[in-house]
Scaffold this active site. Sequence first.
Site, PDB file in Angstrom:
ATOM      1  N   SER A 146       7.433  10.022   5.494  1.00  0.00           N
ATOM      2  CA  SER A 146       9.094  11.163   5.181  1.00  0.00           C
ATOM      3  C   SER A 146       9.113   9.622   5.665  1.00  0.00           C
ATOM      4  CB  SER A 146       9.180  12.001   5.594  1.00  0.00           C
ATOM      5  OG  SER A 146      10.524  12.157   5.482  1.00  0.00           O
ATOM      6  N   SER A 147      10.623  10.003   6.532  1.00  0.00           N
ATOM      7  CA  SER A 147      11.240   9.092   7.503  1.00  0.00           C
ATOM      8  C   SER A 147      12.608   9.818   7.720  1.00  0.00           C
ATOM      9  CB  SER A 147      12.252   7.751   5.786  1.00  0.00           C
ATOM     10  OG  SER A 147      13.100   6.879   6.207  1.00  0.00           O
ATOM     11  N   TYR A 160      16.529   7.422  -1.279  1.00  0.00           N
ATOM     12  CA  TYR A 160      15.770   7.212  -0.575  1.00  0.00           C
ATOM     13  C   TYR A 160      15.678   8.206  -0.003  1.00  0.00           C
ATOM     14  CZ  TYR A 160      13.204   5.252   2.983  1.00  0.00           C
ATOM     15  OH  TYR A 160      11.813   5.672   3.202  1.00  0.00           O
TER      16      TYR A 160
HETATM   17  N1  LIG Z   1       8.892   0.638   7.482  1.00  0.00           N
HETATM   18  C1  LIG Z   1       9.994   1.298   8.126  1.00  0.00           C
HETATM   19  O1  LIG Z   1      10.832   1.307   8.569  1.00  0.00           O
HETATM   20  C2  LIG Z   1       9.419   3.018   7.225  1.00  0.00           C
HETATM   21  C3  LIG Z   1      10.284   4.172   7.916  1.00  0.00           C
HETATM   22  C4  LIG Z   1      10.374   5.628   8.121  1.00  0.00           C
HETATM   23  C5  LIG Z   1       9.745   5.804   6.240  1.00  0.00           C
HETATM   24  N2  LIG Z   1       8.666   4.236   6.283  1.00  0.00           N
HETATM   25  C6  LIG Z   1       7.823   4.883   4.902  1.00  0.00           C
HETATM   26  O2  LIG Z   1       6.536   4.533   5.226  1.00  0.00           O
HETATM   27  C7  LIG Z   1       6.031   3.641   3.836  1.00  0.00           C
HETATM   28  C8  LIG Z   1       5.138   2.366   4.064  1.00  0.00           C
HETATM   29  O3  LIG Z   1       6.344   1.777   4.093  1.00  0.00           O
HETATM   30  P1  LIG Z   1       5.899  -0.113   4.904  1.00  0.00           P
HETATM   31  O4  LIG Z   1       7.498   0.403   5.578  1.00  0.00           O
HETATM   32  O5  LIG Z   1       4.527   0.299   5.434  1.00  0.00           O
HETATM   33  O6  LIG Z   1       6.539  -0.788   3.388  1.00  0.00           O
HETATM   34  P2  LIG Z   1       5.711  -1.603   2.890  1.00  0.00           P
HETATM   35  O7  LIG Z   1       5.001  -2.247   4.373  1.00  0.00           O
HETATM   36  O8  LIG Z   1       6.364  -2.134   2.055  1.00  0.00           O
HETATM   37  O9  LIG Z   1       4.492  -1.180   2.266  1.00  0.00           O
HETATM   38  C9  LIG Z   1       4.227  -0.872   0.859  1.00  0.00           C
HETATM   39  C10 LIG Z   1       3.271  -0.075   0.643  1.00  0.00           C
HETATM   40  O10 LIG Z   1       3.114   1.314  -0.467  1.00  0.00           O
HETATM   41  C11 LIG Z   1       2.917   0.163  -1.725  1.00  0.00           C
HETATM   42  N3  LIG Z   1       4.175   0.300  -2.635  1.00  0.00           N
HETATM   43  C12 LIG Z   1       5.179   0.136  -3.490  1.00  0.00           C
HETATM   44  N4  LIG Z   1       4.891   0.384  -4.174  1.00  0.00           N
HETATM   45  C13 LIG Z   1       4.111   1.443  -5.065  1.00  0.00           C
HETATM   46  C14 LIG Z   1       3.897   2.205  -5.907  1.00  0.00           C
HETATM   47  N5  LIG Z   1       4.976   2.162  -7.389  1.00  0.00           N
HETATM   48  N6  LIG Z   1       3.234   2.374  -6.230  1.00  0.00           N
HETATM   49  C15 LIG Z   1       1.557   2.447  -4.952  1.00  0.00           C
HETATM   50  N7  LIG Z   1       1.900   1.356  -3.803  1.00  0.00           N
HETATM   51  C16 LIG Z   1       3.454   0.496  -3.990  1.00  0.00           C
HETATM   52  C17 LIG Z   1       2.763  -1.390  -1.442  1.00  0.00           C
HETATM   53  O11 LIG Z   1       1.174  -1.965  -2.769  1.00  0.00           O
HETATM   54  P3  LIG Z   1       1.647  -3.040  -3.070  1.00  0.00           P
HETATM   55  O12 LIG Z   1       1.457  -4.402  -1.959  1.00  0.00           O
HETATM   56  O13 LIG Z   1       0.067  -2.957  -3.541  1.00  0.00           O
HETATM   57  O14 LIG Z   1       3.245  -3.725  -2.852  1.00  0.00           O
HETATM   58  C18 LIG Z   1       2.203  -1.516  -0.007  1.00  0.00           C
HETATM   59  O15 LIG Z   1       0.325  -0.959   0.219  1.00  0.00           O
HETATM   60  C19 LIG Z   1       7.005   4.440   2.717  1.00  0.00           C
HETATM   61  O16 LIG Z   1       6.985   5.419   2.441  1.00  0.00           O
HETATM   62  C20 LIG Z   1       8.024   4.038   3.039  1.00  0.00           C
HETATM   63  O17 LIG Z   1       9.638   4.509   2.806  1.00  0.00           O
HETATM   64  C21 LIG Z   1       9.356   3.411   6.376  1.00  0.00           C
END
Ligand SMILES: NC(=O)c1ccc[n+]([C@@H]2O[C@H](COP(=O)([O-])OP(=O)(O)OC[C@H]3O[C@@H](n4cnc5c(N)ncnc54)[C@H](OP(=O)(O)O)[C@@H]3O)[C@@H](O)[C@H]2O)c1
Length: 256
Positions: A146-147, A160
């Site tokens: 989640s977030s 979002y």
């Molecule tokens: N970063 C933050 O601050 C934060 C905070 C709270 C929650 N989150 C949550 O944590 C999770 C991971 O985020 P992250 O920050 O690690 O993001 P990230 O570094 O941008 O990585 C996103 C990952 O999701 C994959 N992805 C994106 N769209 C997709 C789709 N349509 N189908 C399958 N895979 C997909 C990407 O695959 P590709 O490499 O192929 O593009 C990548 O492996 C998300 O759910 C996000 O909402 C993040």
Amino acid sequence: MSPQQQTLKGKVAIVTGGTRGIGEAIVKLLASRGADVVINYTSDSSESLAKNLIEQVKTHGVKAVSVQADMGSLDAPKKIVNAAVEAFGKIDIIVNNGGVADFKPLTDLTVEHYEKIYNVNVRGPLFLVKESIPHLQEYGRIINISSVAARLGLAGSSVYASSKTALESLSRVWATELADKNVTSNSVNPGPVLTNMLSSLGPEFVDGMQKSTERAAFPRFGTVEEIANIVGFLAGPESQWVTGDVLSGNGGYLYL
Ligand SMILES: NC(=O)c1ccc[n+]([C@@H]2O[C@H](COP(=O)([O-])OP(=O)(O)OC[C@H]3O[C@@H](n4cnc5c(N)ncnc54)[C@H](OP(=O)(O)O)[C@@H]3O)[C@@H](O)[C@H]2O)c1
């Protein structure tokens, strides 16, 4: 390896969005504890990342396969489940990590924006779990990423933030519905982590987030490993009594 590190030996985990950021760290952690892993990604540019990651995790004596599928597409859930069953014959752990973020004020909202986010963040996980049911083992684990955005009420986050609230709600429903198989279902609620996703929202947004961490108990961004550690706990046998819950991973950024 210590016994603590091999608590997932013989388990099969699916990690969506497992090639970068938080997902990559989750893949590494689950593999280091002995799980075989199905790594999902969507972009062509991530194919080589997936290959490298598979080689890296093999050093833990586990097997890994990758499957390219857009979680926002209708056929992705079946494709991912088929890949898992073909490679390993069963599923024990599902980590719904893959997600997309985009912020728009209410006045600029479009159905396309809504569908882009909800299809990946909500519909994809829902049908991935549905398709997994025939293969999901006793004492399985569902872990939804989640977030903090689900609770912050940030301007521009209608779609979002509500997609993450929906995902948390699904965690609770699944906790009840899958309890007869002793499956647990929980959400992890990360605060800001400096990944590609956060950077993609622009330098001003990143700056704002950095400033907002100053009021947290630990005034900094989280790391991908810190989030993966929480997933590791939920994936393991020691978390059996935790279900339908939300575990924060935000260093005191937001108290639930
Ligand atoms: N970063 C933050 O601050 C934060 C905070 C709270 C929650 N989150 C949550 O944590 C999770 C991971 O985020 P992250 O920050 O690690 O993001 P990230 O570094 O941008 O990585 C996103 C990952 O999701 C994959 N992805 C994106 N769209 C997709 C789709 N349509 N189908 C399958 N895979 C997909 C990407 O695959 P590709 O490499 O192929 O593009 C990548 O492996 C998300 O759910 C996000 O909402 C993040």
